[in-house]
Design a protein around this motif. Sequence first.
Motif: not given
Length: 258
Positions: A216-220
């Motif tokens: 949810i917080n990391f780059p896709a």
Amino acid sequence: MKKRIFLVIGLISIMLFLSGCTQVKQPITAESTGFWNEYIVYPLSWFIVKVAETFGGSFGLSIILVTIIVRLAILPLMIKQTKSSKAMQALQPEMAALKEKYSSKDQKTQQKLQQETMQLFQKHGVNPLAGCFPLVIQMPVLIGFYHAISRTREIAEHSFLWFDLGSPDPFYILPLVAGATTFIQQKMMMAGTANQNPQMAMMLWMMPIMIIVFAINFPAALSLYWVVGNLFMIVQTYFIKGPDLKATATGNAGGAKK
């Protein structure tokens, strides 16, 4: 012995991770120095960029293809690790009998236990460390691939499907799929053992939750890598452990009927 093996693997993995985590926010380039950057992270980053150029600049497609290629490259190690784990699992009843026979904690008894345990391994041609070395070799590659994706500037500047590769998925689809595929993959890997080990059963749920929170917080781009890697592992596990999975499913069905 088994605990010591896992401890060694854990320590090596932590060292490998820490060797690069201090630079995780620094872009990787041809000028990056250090063994970790020059021989692991940058070559993987370069490969991702070149594959993207081959497919019209699509870094999303490049991540998918390179993930599959990397997984295929380490597949022989995974097969060897699985075979070694199955061989060790087959010896568990005999090892348990030896532990019961030499249950005393005095030094001479424990030495005798170790001697007979090693004789048991030699008799069946099993090397207790054989399943560790493939894992140790895989870890730098997989962690390096993670660094290559997160530190390649070109990736963050592109989009794929509905999301920007350099930003978290706005609809949380990738994080949820990453968590679900992590659960399925672990469930298949732990088939027949999770119910016997409360710690493994706990990890079965903890890991997917952690992956969702991170994704949810990391780059896709990283979420995409996790999803593709998990899907590959699910297919791989199905073909490697197919008979075991069917036997476990049959056993569970039989227990449910009773």
